[in-house]
Design an enzyme around this catalytic site. Structure first.
Site, mmCIF file in Angstrom:
data_model
loop_
_atom_site.group_PDB
_atom_site.id
_atom_site.type_symbol
_atom_site.label_atom_id
_atom_site.label_comp_id
_atom_site.label_asym_id
_atom_site.label_seq_id
_atom_site.Cartn_x
_atom_site.Cartn_y
_atom_site.Cartn_z
ATOM 1 N N GLU A 379 0.917 -1.371 -0.062
ATOM 2 C CA GLU A 379 -0.173 0.022 -0.118
ATOM 3 C C GLU A 379 0.820 0.996 -0.397
ATOM 4 O O GLU A 379 0.432 1.818 0.585
ATOM 5 C CB GLU A 379 -0.992 -0.312 1.393
ATOM 6 C CG GLU A 379 -1.916 -0.859 0.733
ATOM 7 C CD GLU A 379 -3.236 -1.227 2.505
ATOM 8 O OE1 GLU A 379 -4.209 -1.615 1.781
ATOM 9 O OE2 GLU A 379 -2.454 -1.057 3.436
HETATM 10 C C1 TNX Z 1 -5.146 -3.935 4.133
HETATM 11 S S1 TNX Z 1 -3.560 -5.914 3.227
HETATM 12 C C2 TNX Z 1 -3.918 -3.618 4.582
HETATM 13 C C3 TNX Z 1 -4.002 -3.265 6.048
HETATM 14 C C4 TNX Z 1 -4.906 -3.080 6.939
HETATM 15 C C5 TNX Z 1 -6.059 -4.476 6.120
HETATM 16 C C6 TNX Z 1 -7.139 -4.018 6.666
HETATM 17 C C7 TNX Z 1 -2.645 -5.186 3.641
HETATM 18 C C8 TNX Z 1 -0.812 -6.144 3.232
HETATM 19 N N1 TNX Z 1 -2.662 -4.314 4.130
HETATM 20 O O1 TNX Z 1 -3.152 -2.007 6.274
HETATM 21 O O2 TNX Z 1 -5.212 -2.493 8.550
HETATM 22 O O3 TNX Z 1 -6.048 -4.358 4.499
HETATM 23 O O4 TNX Z 1 -8.621 -5.328 6.414
#
Ligand code: TNX
Length: 564
Positions: A379
């Protein structure tokens, strides 16, 4: 991926709804309930099994063959025996010591509820009648984690080629006994109740990596709470605890070279509550507790994004972008207590950033006996593609220099991967880009195993961005065939992440994890030919009395006819 405007106030209240008497024991935030008069609480007893079958076993074993004849009964005369000589005992004595340790652990498990003395004896002769025998030296074909469990009226024999197998055999034996075995004091007056049906189980896991992730960054969990989570993993033969140790909202592990990471970056958590962090001694305690249960800790330091806590502590780590306004009571400038993602980034263009990563990786590698360090990589919204790829390539080299293999979320497939780097699939095609480069995959599809997702729209705690995940959804899928282009050999294993933006304490964590984590443990352990939803839903129903005695909160899914 996090919805805005989450009502944190409403979340945890819901969690205690399903929480029975025992389940509330450890819940600091549960509403106080008046202590019931013990003489009026009915004793819940689960009858002993009369034939060996898969009845109550989760994960379901590879093979179960019922025997004929009488069952084995634990009695006041039962001894646990560990052979010290003969086939398969390791010449250096470590095997014998491990078997003895596991014999002690098994006896410790059996004593409180039965009230029997259950001494542990090392012997180089034949085991006496009525013994529970733990023997290392089973066929090599059982592999590093497989076991055989043979039960007759005369004895219970746990056999494995390596100590982990003996541990798993003991977990299976535990599940073959009535749930009352988990009680602190004998709930069953009749000694004859502690019987195990005759037969033979031969079992070994499908995948080598069977994990659960706990996010201790969004909300902090104490060492004791993490140990409670480890106990849950151990009961279901999971062998990896991935700790998500850092994120925008908190840095949770001591790094001597950069002390403000924890003294400043660990100060708070989501919604501005006070946070916390693990000292090196705390972290070591978690690692040892896990290792005693054959669970490897995979620590994650998420980067280059998800780093606002580090940047608040050391602003020079960023490129000078301001953090978004955090409306929820941030106690110090730069500390972030909201739940947006993607905004922060370590500055990829400064050499000093890589000095920081090197220090962190060096210290983390030194305190982590397992082979993997997870460096996140998910992300990232604040960097260009080229900046991201270059960052991932450089930090992979740092991890390798410190003798570990790097794990990253699937976005790392956009960079050039070293041999041995592992990609954790959560949603995107970049996992396939990683697999095409030869990376092994840890499979964590958000729509199946993100156990921070709500079960249904009506369950309050949890997110909903990926899916509603009822029990059957978490169970009824296959980690290989679910993805086009993935072959069995690409898959290292399966992991269930528990992100904790909405999860304030261990009671809430248990509500989301149970029963989905046992379901996912079966996906990771059992051969596809032995798995079926109809069988699972009856087997898991028998675990509710066990969870109540263990003080585990759980979601009583309407898809299951739970045993009282
Ligand atoms: C996505 S999945 C994220 C997390 C969040 C989560 C909440 C991923 C690698 N990153 O930063 O906590 O969604 O569901």
């Amino acid at each position: 991926m996090i919805p805005n405007g989450l009502s944190t106030a409403r979340l945890v209240a819901a969690v205690t709804l399903a929480c029975g008497l025992a389940a509330c024991r450890r819940a600091p935030t549960a509403a106080p309930t008046p202590a019931p008069d013990p003489s009026t609480v009915p004793l819940r007893t689960q009858p002993p099994l009369t034939t060996m079958g898969v009845h109550r076993l989760v994960p379901v074993p590879e093979s179960v063959a019922p025997g004929s004849g009488a069952p084995f009964a634990l009695t006041a005369a039962t001894v646990v025996v560990v052979p010290v000589a003969g086939a398969g005992t390791a010449a250096d004595g470590t095997g014998v010591r491990e078997a003895a340790r596991l014999g002690d652990a098994l006896a410790t498990l059996l004593r409180p509820a039965t009230g029997f003395r259950i001494p542990v004896e090392a012997t180089d002769g034949a085991a006496p009648r009525g013994a529970v025998v733990l023997r290392l030296g089973g066929p090599a074909a059982l592999g590093p984690e497989g076991y055989e469990l043979t039960v007759s009226a005369d004895s219970v024999r746990l056999t494995a080629a390596a100590p982990a197998g003996l541990f798993y055999a003991a977990q299976t034996l535990r599940q073959l006994l009535p749930a009352g075995i988990e009680a602190e004091q004998s709930p069953i007056p009749a000694a004859s109740a502690w019987t195990v049906p005759p037969g033979r189980i031969v079992d070994r896991p499908r995948f080598a990596y069977r994990g659960a992730m706990l996010d201790v960054a969004r909300h902090f969990f104490t060492v004791d709470e993490v140990q409670q989570y480890i106990d849950l993993l151990a009961l279901y033969k999971l062998n990896i605890l991935h700790l998500h140790l850092t994120d925008d909202q908190g840095w949770r592990v001591q790094i001597d070279a950069w002390p403000r990471l924890t003294t400043v970056g660990g100060r708070t958590e989501v919604a501005g509550r006070s946070g916390g962090f693990y000292t090196k001694a705390d972290y070591g305690e978690i690692v040892r507790y896990a290792a005693d249960r054959f669970i490897t800790v995979v620590p994650e330091i998420d980067m280059p994004a998800h780093t606002q806590a580090a940047i608040a502590a050391y602003p020079e780590l960023g490129c000078g972008r301001p953090a978004p306004d955090t409306s929820l009571n941030a106690p110090l400038p730069g500390l972030y207590t909201g739940i947006h993602v993607g905004f922060s980034a370590l500055c990829p263009d400064k050499d000093s950033t890589y000095q920081f990563v090197d220090d962190v990786v060096r210290e983390l590698a030194a305190m982590t006996p397992g082979p993997y360090l997870h460096l996140g990589g998910d992300e990232v919204e604040a960097l260009s593609h080229a900046q991201y790829a270059q960052f991932i390539e450089r930090v992979q080299d740092i991890v390798a220099r410190h003798g570990k293999a790097m794990v990253g979320w699937d976005e790392i497939g956009r960079a050039r991967l070293r041999p041995g780097t592992v990609a954790q699939l959560w949603r995107s095609d970049t996992a396939m880009a990683a697999a095409r480069q030869g990376a092994k995959l840890v499979v964590s599809p958000a729509t199946k195993v993100y156990i921070d997702m709500k079960y249904t729209p009506a369950t309050e705690v949890g997110h909903r961005w990926a899916a509603f995940i009822e029990l059957r959804t978490a169970y009824d899928w296959d980690p290989v065939t679910h993805f086009a282009g993935v072959a069995e050999r690409d898959v290292l294993g399966v992991e269930a992440p528990l992100w904790t933006e909405t999860v304030k304490n261990i009671t809430a964590a248990q509500y989301l994890a149970v029963p989905r984590l046992p379901a996912i443990a079966e996906v990771a352990w059992s051969p596809p030919s032995a798995r079926a939803w109809r069988s699972f839903r009856t087997r898991i129903a028998a675990h509710a009395p066990r969870w109540r005695l263990l003080g585990l909160n759980f979601y009583p899914s309407p898809q299951v006819d739970w045993q009282p």
